[in-house]
Enzyme design. Sequence first.
Site, short mmCIF file in Angstrom:
data_model
loop_
_atom_site.label_atom_id
_atom_site.label_comp_id
_atom_site.label_asym_id
_atom_site.label_seq_id
_atom_site.Cartn_x
_atom_site.Cartn_y
_atom_site.Cartn_z
N ARG A 1 0.84 -1.21 0.00
CA ARG A 1 0.00 0.00 0.00
C ARG A 1 0.87 1.26 0.00
NH1 ARG A 1 -4.66 -0.10 4.38
NH2 ARG A 1 -5.37 1.68 3.13
N CYS B 1 -1.61 5.87 9.10
CA CYS B 1 -1.90 4.61 8.40
C CYS B 1 -3.00 4.91 7.40
CB CYS B 1 -2.28 3.52 9.40
SG CYS B 1 -3.71 3.95 10.44
#
Length: 285
Positions: free
Chosen positions: A179, A236
């Site tokens: 990611r 995050c």
Amino acid sequence: MKAPGLIEPDDLAKRLGDEDVVVFDCRFQLTDPEAGERAYREGHIPGAFYLHLERDLSSPKREHGGRHPLPDWQAFAARLAESGVRQDSDVIVYDAGEGMAARAWWLMRHIGLERVRLLNGGWQRWIREGRPVTAELPQPRPGHVEVRLRAGDTVDVNDVREAARQGKLVLVDARSRARYRGDVEPLDPKAGHIPGAVNHPWEEGLREDGTWRTPEEQRLRFADLASSGKPIVVYCGSGVTACSTLFAMELAGLSAKLYPGSWSDWVSYPDHPVATGDEPGAWQP
């Protein structure tokens, strides 16, 4: 030597039922928001109450602020109090390895509770060791929690924007390497990372068996950050699993701040730049 912030299953098992101990089950799956509570109702540590990520540990999503904005503090305090939490309670949180318990730990610490610990190894270790489980739901009990927000725990999008432009902070992306690089993005509309951010996946703070790495191991993981001399900010996808990295940093003796909105907040602004690949990248005006 036992690490601060953690409790071992043996120690918790001996204290189940103690008046000053409150246990919370935080299991949750982002892809199936009700799976955690279903699992809790099927079986949990005796006496444990349930905290739902989206109903208890977050407030409703808005245009900006990310997928899991911080909760309303008075409502959160009331939720803890109705489970018997007091200012001097020993609070234990656990999950099944999804990184949710650390979110609860961070929120509780942020409102001023000091005696909050994670169950080392979580639900999987509890089950693996054959410890008691029940489907019986605990009864509410009286408690009282005063909200005493700790200053300096968070930064907002403006702080992060300036950091990306000027390099005043060390930005840490706690998501997976895939990611971070932008190879995949299962949850948010854009893939990649905030320019200038370095990658420290939150899962690397744990061993394969789900227990936390030692403080020395955590210090080695974060040696590059400690040597920078700059304030550290962690993000995050939506400010949840970043709390696991903040917990690992506390084990390592490092202080850091949370960007609560995280990547999902960053990409809600169309003009914000995005970096991809293995390198941090830099702000391109």
